[in-house]
Structures are given as C-alpha cells and as structure tokens.
Design an enzyme around this catalytic site. Sequence first.
Site, short mmCIF file in Angstrom:
data_model
loop_
_atom_site.label_atom_id
_atom_site.label_comp_id
_atom_site.label_asym_id
_atom_site.label_seq_id
_atom_site.Cartn_x
_atom_site.Cartn_y
_atom_site.Cartn_z
N TYR A 148 -10.63 8.82 0.99
CA TYR A 148 -11.78 7.98 0.65
C TYR A 148 -11.37 7.03 -0.46
CZ TYR A 148 -16.18 6.17 -0.93
OH TYR A 148 -17.18 5.29 -1.28
N ASP A 249 -4.62 6.17 -5.92
CA ASP A 249 -6.04 6.04 -6.22
C ASP A 249 -6.47 7.29 -6.99
OD1 ASP A 249 -8.78 6.03 -6.28
OD2 ASP A 249 -9.05 5.43 -4.19
C1 LIG Z 1 -15.51 7.08 -5.77
C2 LIG Z 1 -14.18 6.65 -5.32
C3 LIG Z 1 -13.89 5.30 -5.07
C4 LIG Z 1 -14.95 4.22 -5.17
O1 LIG Z 1 -15.45 4.07 -6.45
P1 LIG Z 1 -16.88 3.34 -6.67
O2 LIG Z 1 -17.02 3.27 -8.16
O3 LIG Z 1 -17.90 4.21 -6.00
O4 LIG Z 1 -16.79 2.00 -6.05
C5 LIG Z 1 -12.61 4.97 -4.69
N1 LIG Z 1 -11.66 5.91 -4.56
C6 LIG Z 1 -11.89 7.20 -4.81
C7 LIG Z 1 -10.77 8.19 -4.69
C8 LIG Z 1 -13.16 7.63 -5.18
O5 LIG Z 1 -13.39 8.94 -5.39
#
Ligand SMILES: *Cc1c(COP(=O)(O)O)cnc(C)c1O
Length: 434
Positions: A148, A249
């Site tokens: 995600y 990420d």
């Molecule tokens: C929550 C999340 C996002 C997105 O962040 P937002 O602040 O909701 O836009 C991206 N990558 C990961 C791994 C996340 O957990």
Amino acid sequence: MADKIDEIIDFDKTHLWHPYTSIREPLPVYPVKRADGCLITLEDDKELIDGMSSWWAAIHGYNNDFLNQAVQTQLGSMSHVMFGGLTHEPAVRLGQQLLELLPDSLNRIFYCDSGSVAVEVSMKMAMQYMHSLGKTEKKRFATIRGGYHGDTFHGMSVCDPINGMHTLYQGVLPEYLFADKPNCTYSDTWRDDDFQSMQELVEQNHKTLCAIVLEPVVQGAGGMYFYHPEYLKKVREICDEYQILLIADEIATGFGRTGKLFGCDHAQITPDIICLGKALTGGYMTMGTVVATEHIGEVISAGQPGVFMHGPTFMGNPLACSVASASLDLLVKNDWQEKVNRIEKQLSTELKRCLELHSVQGVRVLGAIGVVELKESLTSESMATIQQQFVEHGVWIRPFGKLVYLMPPYIISQSQLKRLTDVMYKILSEGKYL
Ligand SMILES: *Cc1c(COP(=O)(O)O)cnc(C)c1O
C-alpha cells in the site's frame, strides 16, 4: 447534548465522505469530543482506549503538553510562509534532527503535504534521475504484491493491483510490474527461492526499470504482513547490480513502530530514497518528507531541466515542522525502544490465546503491532457490528478484511493494553458479530 450529537451525526451522514465509504449505506461513525493520552472521549462522554494511534500516527498519544506547546509557540511567530525563496528555523531544525536519525548517505530533504504526495515525489525524483543520466528508457517501477503506497495515481499504481482495484482506472493508471509477495515471514527460516519472482522480474525488465518501491519488512494497509528481512537485502543487491533505485516507503514503518527506528534497519540496508509521513508529526498534522542521497540531487540538478519539478504550496509548513521536531525530541527523550519492546512482549503474550479460537487463522506480532488474522473476511455488516461491540466495551479497534489488529500509542500503559487484548479476545471468542 443529545441534540448536538444528533446534529453532528445527521449532517455527517447527509454531507460528509469518510475513507472508503458509500453514501448509500454509510456505516455508523462515532462523534468524538476530545482525545487525551490514550483515551478517545466520545460526545456522549464514553471513553475508548485507543488501539489504533489514528492509523500509525499518534505515537505519543493525544493532547500532549510538549507537542501542544510546540504548536502554540510556533503559532505566535508564524503559522505559514511560502517555501519558494524563503526558509526558516523550524524547517532547518527538523532537517537536522532527521539527519541525526537517518543513515549518513540520505541527506537531501524534500518536505511535502502527506504520505501519498511523498510517494509521488519519490517516484518523480527517481524518474528525473534516470532522465538526467540519459537513461530515458528507465521509467517503469516494480514492487511486490500486497503493498500500500497511498491513494494518488502514482501511489495507487504500486498498491496491490487487486486490493487497489486497478481495473477501475484501467487505461489511465500506469501499469507497473508486480513480483509475488514474499512467502517467508519475518520469523521463518529464509529460503532463497522466495526471491525468485523478483529476480526474474528484474532480469527480464531491468532495461526499463527506474526503481523498486516497497514497504520494508511490514506491509501495512495492504495486509499487515511481516516478511523476512533477507528479502530486503536481496532487493538492495539486485538494485545495485542493475542500476535501479530503491525507494523505501517508511510512511508506516518509520519512527520505531516495527521495533527498529526504520524498517530498513531490520536488514541493515540503506535505500536511495526514503518516504516518511504518518508518525512524523506525532499525529498532529499532515506532513510527508522524502529524503534522497546527495548523488540523486546532484544528478537531477545537472540534467534537464536542471531543477526538481515539484513544489507544494504548503511545503515546509512551519507549524508542521515545529510539531514534527517536538515529536522527534519526545521519541528520543522517552526511550521509544524500551516502550516498543515492552508493548511487543505484552502483545505476544496476550494475543497468543486467540490462536485457540476456531475463527482465527493466525496471530503475529512485531514491535508495537499485533495482528489477529481471521479465517474469513468481515462483511461490511459484521464490520459495523464488531465495531459497535468494541465501542460498547470501551476500546477503539478498527478491523479491516480479515484483520483485527492493535497499533497503540507508544505511551500506552500495561493495564490499558491488557484491556485492549482482553476485549479483542472476548469479542472474537463470542463471535456475535457474524
Ligand atoms: C498511509 C500510507 C501512505 C499514504 O499516506 P497518506 O498520508 O494517507 O497519504 C503511503 N504509504 C504507506 C506505507 C502508508 O502506510
């Protein structure tokens, strides 16, 4: 008071969207009056122990004096100025603190608005880097299934294609490459064949691959799955071998949640670009940050058009920088490692008994994350019912799909956490939500 609650609920139902919801069949939402420490107080004065940290973010709990003070002090001098042509101490101080925490090679910092935007920025950086090197054919991305990375288009393009409903956006959403999700879990013995799918994908496509994007060790919103750190080492090696950038990420995994400061620390690797968000401001404000190597910055600046093509209106917002700074101070000062270790131990001990339940497929714990995976996915009806049962028992736990999980603020007390695991066990064992 009943009038006020009705008004909130009515207006909300009639006019407001919530995350991933239908306006035709809205699931109940609970009006919150305030939140302090690990307690969320509803408008009807019912208190709920928070098991979610508001989606990984509120690591120090709510209404923290030190964080409040940081925002208030900053508010007294400036809440915002543009970052084009101007700079300020809050942005610099936050940068200094981030450099203290991050590996030495990551030292070019880009502030942005949210996690999703951080992912967009990181992918644009990787593309501009390859473009500047003259490797214009390298503009595709690869990732692993089950991930995600946010809800904007490029973030979505590397989310799991099934969970992310890629078919909806066919023809517009870029089509990138997906390796199988690693089978070896965090605690399994590593097997080399677990890397085969990614190995083949890279061998076949490296000429057009710009970067691999992934969540290190813990896949969060895509399935709360913990994979083997050796997989990350292999990814690092293959990226180096084929001149592919590695984007970590760490929006969910950053700042201690998994038991290490960053997810990459489990494998002792350093990505080329890291994305941060969520817990960055201690859950006070929306903010994302991308940190890249000096080399990437140099290459982008030496190429065409010679600048990095991104610049949000609220870039480097002083309020967000100040509260992020204060949150990082607290993280270090309050010994996050000790707190997360303690939560991990308690979750491991107390969630184990859920394994006895016939509805439960498995239980896993890593750092301050405890997951009970059910055999069957919850329908939206059973989701609404189980939510209501949790609220009746004074806890805030929000399951999704097959997953009922806890991700409490690091400051949670032993008795509060015990209450969360007890209620979780009780509700799952009664099975009255089905
Ligand atoms: C929550 C999340 C996002 C997105 O962040 P937002 O602040 O909701 O836009 C991206 N990558 C990961 C791994 C996340 O957990």
